[in-house]
Each structure stands twice: as structure tokens, then as C-alpha cells.
Design an enzyme around this catalytic site. Structure first.
Site, PDB file in Angstrom:
ATOM      1  CD  GLU A 273       1.103  -4.743   9.382  1.00 36.94           C
ATOM      2  OE1 GLU A 273       2.155  -4.244   8.512  1.00 36.94           O
ATOM      3  OE2 GLU A 273       1.956  -4.313  10.098  1.00 36.94           O
ATOM      4  N   PRO A 274      -4.470  -4.779   5.862  1.00 38.86           N
ATOM      5  CG  PRO A 274      -5.733  -5.534   6.017  1.00 38.86           C
ATOM      6  CD  PRO A 274      -4.915  -5.575   6.660  1.00 38.86           C
ATOM      7  N   GLY A 275      -4.465  -3.090   2.882  1.00 41.35           N
ATOM      8  CA  GLY A 275      -4.591  -1.423   2.305  1.00 41.35           C
ATOM      9  C   GLY A 275      -5.551  -1.679   1.193  1.00 41.35           C
ATOM     10  CE1 TYR A 316       5.003   1.735  -7.199  1.00 44.87           C
ATOM     11  CE2 TYR A 316       2.490   3.351  -7.154  1.00 44.87           C
ATOM     12  CZ  TYR A 316       4.157   2.816  -6.877  1.00 44.87           C
ATOM     13  OH  TYR A 316       4.029   3.230  -5.382  1.00 44.87           O
ATOM     14  CB  CYS A 342       5.077  21.547 -17.617  1.00 44.37           C
ATOM     15  SG  CYS A 342       5.464  20.791 -16.031  1.00 44.37           S
ATOM     16  CE1 TYR A 371      -0.602   2.517  -0.481  1.00 42.27           C
ATOM     17  CE2 TYR A 371      -1.859   0.414  -1.632  1.00 42.27           C
ATOM     18  CZ  TYR A 371      -0.636   1.277  -0.554  1.00 42.27           C
ATOM     19  OH  TYR A 371      -0.406   0.461   0.060  1.00 42.27           O
TER      20      TYR A 371
HETATM   21  N1  LLP Z   1       1.947  -3.248   5.620  1.00 42.82           N
HETATM   22  C1  LLP Z   1       3.610  -2.957   5.287  1.00 42.82           C
HETATM   23  C2  LLP Z   1       4.162  -3.000   6.042  1.00 42.82           C
HETATM   24  C3  LLP Z   1       3.524  -2.205   4.426  1.00 42.82           C
HETATM   25  O1  LLP Z   1       4.638  -1.658   3.917  1.00 42.82           O
HETATM   26  C4  LLP Z   1       2.625  -1.696   3.509  1.00 42.82           C
HETATM   27  C5  LLP Z   1       2.427  -1.417   2.231  1.00 42.82           C
HETATM   28  C6  LLP Z   1       0.859  -2.372   4.049  1.00 42.82           C
HETATM   29  C7  LLP Z   1       0.808  -3.337   5.032  1.00 42.82           C
HETATM   30  C8  LLP Z   1      -0.010  -2.391   2.892  1.00 42.82           C
HETATM   31  O2  LLP Z   1      -0.228  -2.915   1.836  1.00 42.82           O
HETATM   32  P1  LLP Z   1      -0.906  -3.699   0.363  1.00 42.82           P
HETATM   33  O3  LLP Z   1      -2.168  -3.902   1.946  1.00 42.82           O
HETATM   34  O4  LLP Z   1      -2.156  -1.861   0.449  1.00 42.82           O
HETATM   35  O5  LLP Z   1      -0.796  -3.816  -0.578  1.00 42.82           O
HETATM   36  N2  LLP Z   1       2.013   3.405  -3.525  1.00 42.82           N
HETATM   37  C9  LLP Z   1       2.085   1.616  -4.344  1.00 42.82           C
HETATM   38  C10 LLP Z   1       2.077   1.005  -3.627  1.00 42.82           C
HETATM   39  C11 LLP Z   1       2.909   0.758  -1.793  1.00 42.82           C
HETATM   40  C12 LLP Z   1       2.417  -0.749  -0.932  1.00 42.82           C
HETATM   41  C13 LLP Z   1       3.190   0.583   0.250  1.00 42.82           C
HETATM   42  N3  LLP Z   1       3.133  -0.750   1.629  1.00 42.82           N
HETATM   43  C14 LLP Z   1       0.711   1.250  -5.061  1.00 42.82           C
HETATM   44  O6  LLP Z   1       0.134   2.097  -5.429  1.00 42.82           O
HETATM   45  O7  LLP Z   1       0.926   0.156  -5.723  1.00 42.82           O
END
Ligand code: LLP
Length: 418
Positions: A273-275, A316, A342, A371
Site C-alpha cells: 500500500e505505498p503512497g 510535523y 494569521c 500529503y
Molecule cells: N496504508 C495505511 C493503512 C496507512 O495508514 C498509510 C498512511 C499508508 C498505507 C500509506 O503510507 P505511505 O506509503 O504514504 O507512507 N500525513 C502524513 C502521513 C500520514 C500517513 C498515514 N497513513 C505526512 O504528511 O507525513
């Protein structure tokens, strides 16, 4: 790797000068590179090519329809956390058979919608949720495919807000209670147990937490199958980090090299599940310098993008490189780069060394594809900004800038005020 590079002193998005895009579409502006997105997706797909796998892009990182369509065309599935994300994924042509649904607070309506669309599986995060899915599936006379999200109690060694795999976190079911919950799932009439899932955090820059978590989950996987559960999917979540400053996170090939030998010989489909690692470095935020201001002992560069457009630095204390769109040989300054909102917390960078930029000049905030827009808001009544996608020398809007009318579109004046 990404396709935002300098040619001479001019920053390009693929074959287009960023300056041209900023002048054409206005600022602040998110720019995405199609070639970078393709490259990142393919890096995963090729690394795991020797093993049955599904890459379920985590929509939360960036939900723009063009990003999703491009990934759908590459064969991507989706990791979703809401009915809204399900709607977007399907609309972009992602197959429901490749959609997994996580999140600790799924509502009955969302569960019903996902069941009616026949998604691959729900990643269930509690016993109550399991019973809710069973109940809703019962009313629809269908069986709900589920995996349990198991919390392996592993420290992902990342920012506390985005670490999720330890005992004290709200996510998943503790590994000690896993078997009990699988037995419960098995006993529920409208549930079909198909998988195990884990996700330990985000912006992970070391491979060790992945290996440790995988070893723990595999023990459970084997135990379940010995007990005649039919676990077909092993979902290892997302979380792979990217380089914001000078981090050197593992790439998908490194991950595959370490993880594939561990699963070798087992009959399963691996889900990822890469984001961030797909979309993070595939986007930049371009902003214009409005004013330069000398404060008490420090300088401020005031730009037209604020914390509502990119929240990560404020929320963060996240680092993003900020570079001039046109580099010049000139003196440097140390400045806070701040937005028009502001609040003192409205900054993109603090004490940053930067070329002495002039009023009206464009700056690029790098690695802003993940994000960024997805966490943006209209705080201070600032309409959401435009998004553009570049493909070679081609470019176009993929979301237009919101208008003041958009800000009030859903507001209703009650009768007593008319
Ligand atoms: N799968 C699940 C269940 C998750 O909760 C997340 C991210 C992902 C996959 C994807 O994770 P990634 O590959 O993107 O790291 N807003 C924060 C990051 C929050 C991540 C939440 N969950 C930031 O800007 O760093």
C-alpha cells in the site's frame, strides 16, 4: 528519482520550464510529473514481478483524478480509508477487485457501499468493526471478505504522529489477540477470512522494521493456515520513505530483495500500500515571493503559499527543500519562509539558507506530491490552489483553482436571516 531538474539555471518539470507553468497557471500551484509517477509505480511492479502481488496505491497521499487515472492505467489497485476515497478510486477506473479498505472508523453506509462494489477486502481494525461488517453483510445477503489488521508492536523509527505499529497506537488488533479475533471472524456467518494485514508507519527510512514486522506476521500467517484458515493475502501496508533532506531510504528493489526470500514457498498474494514513495517526489509546490521583511534579528521571505496549501512543515516540522525556480549567482540569506496565514505556525521553512531572492520571484517547494494537496484546507478563506500535470513537453490543468464562489457553495442562509 524524479523529473524535476535544473537545465542550466532553470528548473524544469520534465521538458517544461517551471517558470512557464507558474506564469501560465498562476501561483501557488501544484505540479505533478507523469513520468515520475510511472517510474515509481513500475519500480514496485518490477521489483515484485517474480511473485504474485497487487500494488494498492494509498489514495490518501494524493487523490487527484489524473494521478489516479495514470496509476490505474499502470495496473494499480487502491488502499482506501473512506467512502469518498472509494468513490474516487472507482471513478478513476481502478478495479474494485484491487481495492483494500482500511481505517478504524468505517460507518455502516461506507461498509454497505464497499460491499455493493465488491472490493477485494476490508482490513478490519477491531472486534466491534468485525461484528458491524458481519451485520451489514447479513442484511445484504453477501459474504464480506476480510483481513485483520494486526499490530505487530514494531517501532517504525519515524515521526511519532505517523508511526502506527506499536501497542499504544489506535490501529489494528494486537498480535496477542490475533488468533482470538480470527476465531471470532471464522464463526461469523457473513464473514469470509482471506488475509492478514499490517502497516507500521510512514516515512520509514530503514529496512529493519519491515523485516522484523514481516517475520512476526509470517509466524501468525503459518499458524493460521495450520489451523485451517485459508489466508490468501498478505498485505504489508505502505510506509516506505522518500528523500526530503538527505535520507537514503530503501527503494522497492531493496524491499523485495529482503522480503521475497521470507515469503518464498508460501502460497499467497502479496499486497503493498505505498503512497508517499509513489507520489511524494512526483510533485512540487510553486509559490511566488510577495514581500521580503527584516524582523528582529531575522529575515522573512513572505510567499503566497501557506500552511493551508502545504501543512506538513507546520504539523510535523517536516523539512522540504525550497529552491529558486531560476538560480542566480548571488548572496545568500538565512530566512524563515512564511505564508500569509494569521498564525505563527504558518511557515514552509525556518532558518533556511537561500539565495537572496527578489519580490515576485518563484520558489519551488520540493517533494510536495504526497500529503500536500490532499491535506490542504481553505483556512483563512483561501480557495484551494490549482494542480497541473506535465507529460514530456505537454501540460495541462488537472484541477482548476477554486473560486470565492466555491468557498460558500454549500452554505445556506436560514429563513430567519432572510
Ligand atoms: N496504508 C495505511 C493503512 C496507512 O495508514 C498509510 C498512511 C499508508 C498505507 C500509506 O503510507 P505511505 O506509503 O504514504 O507512507 N500525513 C502524513 C502521513 C500520514 C500517513 C498515514 N497513513 C505526512 O504528511 O507525513
Amino acid at each position: 528519482m524524479h523529473f524535476f531538474t535544473y537545465k542550466g539555471n532553470e528548473l524544469y518539470a520534465e521538458d517544461v520550464p517551471v517558470r512557464t507553468l507558474a506564469a501560465t497557471y498562476g501561483t501557488p500551484l501544484y505540479i505533478y510529473s507523469a513520468a515520475t509517477l510511472q517510474r515509481h509505480f513500475n519500480a514496485y511492479d518490477e521489483a515484485f514481478a517474480g511473485f504474485p502481488h497487487i500494488i494498492c496505491y494509498a489514495l490518501k497521499a494524493n487523490t487527484n483524478g489524473a494521478v489516479l487515472r495514470l496509476l490505474a492505467k499502470q495496473g494499480s489497485g487502491a488502499d482506501i480509508v473512506s467512502g469518498g476515497e472509494l468513490y474516487r478510486a472507482l471513478r478513476a477506473g481502478i478495479s474494485p477487485k484491487k481495492i483494500v479498505y482500511a481505517g478504524v472508523g468505517k460507518t455502516d453506509d461506507e461498509i454497505r457501499l464497499a460491499l455493493s462494489k465488491k472490493i477485494l477486502m476490508f482490513n478490519v481494525e477491531s472486534e466491534d468493526e468485525l461484528r458491524a461488517i458481519d451485520r451489514v453483510a447479513g442484511t445484504m445477503r453477501v459474504k464480506a471478505p476480510i483481513s485483520l489488521r494486526i499490530n505487530p508492536d514494531i517501532d517504525a523509527q519515524t515521526h511519532p504522529y505517523i508511526s502506527t505499529g506499536m501497542k499504544e497506537h489506535k490501529f489494528g488488533i494486537s498480535i496477542d489477540n490475533a488468533l482470538k479475533n480470527y476465531r471470532l471472524a471464522m464463526s461469523l456467518r457473513n464473514i469470509e477470512v482471506v488475509g492478514v494485514q499490517k502497516h507500521i508507519g510512514s516515512q520509514i527510512t530503514k529496512i529493519r522494521p519491515y523485516v522484523d514486522a514481516m517475520e512476526r506476521i509470517l509466524l501468525l500467517f503459518d499458524e493460521l493456515n495450520r489451523k485451517k484458515f485459508d489466508i490468501r493475502y498478505l498485505d504489508i501496508g505502505g510506509g516506505l520513505g522518500i528523500s526530503y533532506l538527505d535520507e537514503k531510504p530503501p527503494v522497492p528493489a531493496d524491499l523485495a530483495k529482503k522480503l521475497l526470500p521470507l515469503v518464498d514457498g508460501r502460497k499467497l498474494t502479496l499486497i503493498m500500500e505505498p503512497g508517499r514513495s509513489i507520489v511524494g517526489n512526483a510533485g512540487v509546490l510553486v509559490t511566488k515571493t510577495l514581500y521580503l521583511k527584516k524582523g528582529e534579528g531575522k529575515e522573512f521571505v513572505i510567499v503566497d503559499a501557506g500552511m493551508n496549501d502545504l501543512m506538513r512543515p507546520s504539523l510535523y516540522d517536516a523539512y522540504h527543500h525550497i529552491v529558486p525556480v531560476v538560480r542566480r549567482k548571488r548572496a545568500t540569506i538565512i530566512a524563515d519562509i512564511v505564508g500569509p496565514i494569521c498564525e505563527s505556525g504558518d511557515f514552509l521553512a525556518k532558518k533556511r539558507k537561500l539565495e537572496k531572492v527578489s519580490q515576485g520571484e518563484y520558489l519551488a517547494v520540493m517533494s510536495a506530491g504526497a500529503y500536500g494537496m490532499s491535506m490542504s484546507s481553505t483556512y483563512n478563506s483561501r480557495p484551494r490552489i490549482a494542480e497541473v500535470m506535465v507529460h514530456g513537453s505537454d501540460h495541462g490543468l488537472v484541477r482548476s483553482r477554486e473560486t470565492y464562489g466555491d468557498l460558500v457553495r454549500n452554505e445556506i442562509t436560514p429563513k430567519f436571516l432572510k
